[in-house]
Design a protein around this motif. Structure first.
Motif, PDB file in Angstrom:
ATOM      1  N   PRO A  34       0.796  -1.231   0.105  1.00 12.30           N
ATOM      2  CA  PRO A  34      -0.092  -0.120   0.071  1.00 12.30           C
ATOM      3  C   PRO A  34       0.843   1.172   0.049  1.00 12.30           C
ATOM      4  CG  PRO A  34      -0.864  -1.752   1.637  1.00 12.30           C
ATOM      5  CD  PRO A  34       0.409  -2.134   1.061  1.00 12.30           C
ATOM      6  N   SER A  75      -2.091  -6.734   2.493  1.00 15.35           N
ATOM      7  CA  SER A  75      -3.324  -6.204   3.393  1.00 15.35           C
ATOM      8  C   SER A  75      -3.415  -4.835   3.160  1.00 15.35           C
ATOM      9  CB  SER A  75      -3.213  -6.813   4.725  1.00 15.35           C
ATOM     10  OG  SER A  75      -2.122  -6.178   5.458  1.00 15.35           O
ATOM     11  N   PRO A  76      -4.484  -4.229   3.547  1.00 18.95           N
ATOM     12  CA  PRO A  76      -4.415  -2.796   3.459  1.00 18.95           C
ATOM     13  C   PRO A  76      -3.667  -1.761   4.198  1.00 18.95           C
ATOM     14  CG  PRO A  76      -6.914  -3.574   3.567  1.00 18.95           C
ATOM     15  CD  PRO A  76      -5.730  -4.660   3.906  1.00 18.95           C
ATOM     16  N   ASP A  77      -3.192  -2.427   5.272  1.00 16.25           N
ATOM     17  CA  ASP A  77      -2.137  -1.740   6.083  1.00 16.25           C
ATOM     18  C   ASP A  77      -0.817  -2.130   5.788  1.00 16.25           C
ATOM     19  OD1 ASP A  77      -1.669  -4.315   7.196  1.00 16.25           O
ATOM     20  OD2 ASP A  77      -2.567  -3.710   9.293  1.00 16.25           O
ATOM     21  N   TYR A 116      -8.198  -8.915   0.295  1.00 21.56           N
ATOM     22  CA  TYR A 116      -8.443  -8.143   1.618  1.00 21.56           C
ATOM     23  C   TYR A 116      -9.744  -7.583   1.391  1.00 21.56           C
ATOM     24  CZ  TYR A 116      -4.150  -9.998   4.024  1.00 21.56           C
ATOM     25  OH  TYR A 116      -3.707 -10.812   4.595  1.00 21.56           O
ATOM     26  N   SER A 117     -10.581  -7.256   2.699  1.00 22.54           N
ATOM     27  CA  SER A 117     -11.421  -6.339   2.609  1.00 22.54           C
ATOM     28  C   SER A 117     -10.874  -5.024   2.892  1.00 22.54           C
ATOM     29  CB  SER A 117     -12.404  -6.646   3.637  1.00 22.54           C
ATOM     30  OG  SER A 117     -11.854  -6.721   5.209  1.00 22.54           O
ATOM     31  N   PRO A 118     -11.391  -3.804   2.446  1.00 20.95           N
ATOM     32  CA  PRO A 118     -10.749  -2.623   2.653  1.00 20.95           C
ATOM     33  C   PRO A 118     -10.119  -2.374   4.171  1.00 20.95           C
ATOM     34  CG  PRO A 118     -12.798  -2.260   1.164  1.00 20.95           C
ATOM     35  CD  PRO A 118     -12.814  -3.794   1.783  1.00 20.95           C
ATOM     36  N   ASP A 119     -11.190  -2.749   5.356  1.00 23.41           N
ATOM     37  CA  ASP A 119     -10.809  -2.803   6.523  1.00 23.41           C
ATOM     38  C   ASP A 119      -9.787  -3.639   7.058  1.00 23.41           C
ATOM     39  OD1 ASP A 119     -12.294  -5.072   6.807  1.00 23.41           O
ATOM     40  OD2 ASP A 119     -13.935  -4.078   8.237  1.00 23.41           O
ATOM     41  N   GLY A 120      -9.476  -4.630   6.241  1.00 24.90           N
ATOM     42  CA  GLY A 120      -8.535  -5.687   6.547  1.00 24.90           C
ATOM     43  C   GLY A 120      -8.692  -6.749   7.390  1.00 24.90           C
TER      44      GLY A 120
END
Length: 189
Positions: A34, A75-77, A116-120
């Motif tokens: 990201p 993952s988003p993070d 992954y979902s946007p919230d991870g």
């Protein structure tokens, strides 16, 4: 595509910046972290490699799958990676150590995609077994199975708000699902 490398290009000029070398088979997947500081690549020799995005230096190799890796994403993070493999599993890895955290098992055929979902908090996997599955990212527990395609599912992704999942299948359709309860909302033909 048979040179067993991935290349990094300048998006503005179209110039090649460098080549990522070290894979032992076709490279099938590539994605940026990201923050853009790393790149993950997955190959048909069942390995994924993490690279420094500025220098092209290999940082480490993720070893643990028994067959082709179709998909590898962050993952988003940026703290984890999920890989999807023909060995019927997806694996979650720690980005700092390269250690496998857990394996997502339950598909009856190769896992072609993972996202992954946007919230991870969740992962969706797509499979040649005609299903997609949703998993809890902390425990690796399967939360639901999305059924309704008549052939293998090639891809699955979350909507930007995380409320929907879209799947694409060899059956010639895409389906939109409610990400919380798994009900099919639309079939796109």
């Amino acid at each position: 595509w048979d040179d067993q490398t991935a290349k990094v290009w300048d998006a503005n000029t179209g110039q090649e910046l460098f080549t990522l070398t070290g894979h032992k088979n076709y490279v099938f997947s590539a994605a940026y972290s990201p923050g853009g500081e790393q790149i993950i690549t997955g190959d048909l020799a069942a390995t994924a490699k993490v690279w420094d995005a500025k220098t092209g230096q290999e940082l480490f190799t993720l070893i643990g799958h028994d067959d082709w890796i179709y998909s590898a994403v962050y993952s988003p993070d940026g703290q984890r990676i999920v890989t999807a493999s023909e060995d019927k599993t997806a694996k979650v890895w720690d980005v700092q150590t390269g250690q496998e955290l857990f394996t997502l098992t339950g598909h009856g055929s190769g896992v072609t995609s993972a996202a992954y979902s946007p919230d991870g908090q969740r992962i969706v996997t797509a499979s040649e077994d005609k299903t997609a599955k949703v998993w809890d990212v902390e425990t690796g527990r399967e939360l639901m199975t999305l059924t309704g395609h008549e052939d293998g599912v090639n891809s699955a992704a979350y909507s930007p708000d995380g409320r929907r999942i879209v799947t694409a299948s060899v059956d010639g359709t895409a389906k939109v699902w409610d990400a919380n309860v798994g009900t099919e909302l639309l079939t796109l033909t």
